[in-house]
Design a protein around this motif. Structure first.
Motif, PDB file in Angstrom:
ATOM      1  N   LYS A  51       5.642  -0.723   9.688  1.00 15.97           N
ATOM      2  CA  LYS A  51       6.282  -1.204   8.469  1.00 15.97           C
ATOM      3  C   LYS A  51       5.622  -2.498   8.011  1.00 15.97           C
ATOM      4  N   TRP A  53       6.450  -5.588   5.511  1.00 17.13           N
ATOM      5  CA  TRP A  53       7.551  -6.216   4.797  1.00 17.13           C
ATOM      6  C   TRP A  53       7.000  -7.240   3.817  1.00 17.13           C
ATOM      7  N   ARG A  54       7.570  -7.286   2.617  1.00 20.97           N
ATOM      8  CA  ARG A  54       7.181  -8.277   1.603  1.00 20.97           C
ATOM      9  C   ARG A  54       8.452  -8.951   1.091  1.00 20.97           C
ATOM     10  N   SER A  56       9.882 -11.722  -1.624  1.00 18.13           N
ATOM     11  CA  SER A  56       9.510 -12.417  -2.862  1.00 18.13           C
ATOM     12  C   SER A  56      10.694 -13.216  -3.374  1.00 18.13           C
ATOM     13  N   HIS A  68      10.913  -5.949   0.230  1.00 19.62           N
ATOM     14  CA  HIS A  68      10.349  -4.602   0.202  1.00 19.62           C
ATOM     15  C   HIS A  68       9.864  -4.232   1.594  1.00 19.62           C
ATOM     16  N   CYS A  69       9.982  -2.969   1.926  1.00 17.43           N
ATOM     17  CA  CYS A  69       9.421  -2.419   3.154  1.00 17.43           C
ATOM     18  C   CYS A  69       8.561  -1.232   2.772  1.00 17.43           C
ATOM     19  N   ASN A  70       7.267  -1.316   3.068  1.00 20.11           N
ATOM     20  CA  ASN A  70       6.328  -0.245   2.686  1.00 20.11           C
ATOM     21  C   ASN A  70       6.489   0.125   1.210  1.00 20.11           C
ATOM     22  N   ASP A  71       6.573  -0.885   0.360  1.00 17.46           N
ATOM     23  CA  ASP A  71       6.704  -0.740  -1.095  1.00 17.46           C
ATOM     24  C   ASP A  71       8.021  -0.126  -1.558  1.00 17.46           C
ATOM     25  N   VAL A  72       9.017  -0.034  -0.692  1.00 18.09           N
ATOM     26  CA  VAL A  72      10.363   0.409  -1.074  1.00 18.09           C
ATOM     27  C   VAL A  72      11.256  -0.828  -1.102  1.00 18.09           C
ATOM     28  N   GLN A  73      11.900  -1.080  -2.245  1.00 17.19           N
ATOM     29  CA  GLN A  73      12.793  -2.237  -2.353  1.00 17.19           C
ATOM     30  C   GLN A  73      14.060  -1.980  -1.548  1.00 17.19           C
TER      31      GLN A  73
END
Length: 99
Positions: A51, A53-54, A56, A68-73
């Protein structure tokens, strides 16, 4: 379980908020500094083993945090007195974040 934290600070090194993620065997949770205690992620992260994680932080209209995790919010929250249950969060989270 494991934990990850992201602590925001000003250019002078003053604390400007923070978010923690907790990875338990059955559920992932998050909490916000000076705001809220452990809360289940509102959206289940993808089941992929690896995974990314981002986290912001946006301050153009109030204070909004996205995770986000793997581009899923998985989190989209506008931090407020109602969300936090107090007004003390504002003096910390409204500071200009440098890093």
């Amino acid at each position: 379980g494991e934990r990850v934290s992201v602590i925001f600070s000003t250019s002078e090194g003053e604390h400007a908020g923070g978010v923690w993620l907790s990875f338990e065997s059955t559920k992932e949770q998050y909490w916000l500094d000076v705001c809220m205690s452990r809360t289940d992620l509102p959206t289940t992260p993808p089941s992929a083993r690896d995974k990314v994680w981002r986290i912001s932080l946006y301050k153009s209209e109030g204070v909004r945090l996205n995770i986000h995790c793997n581009d899923v919010q998985v989190v989209d929250i506008m931090i407020s007195d109602e969300v936090c249950g107090n007004s003390g969060w504002s003096s910390i989270w409204s500071r200009d974040v440098e890093k």
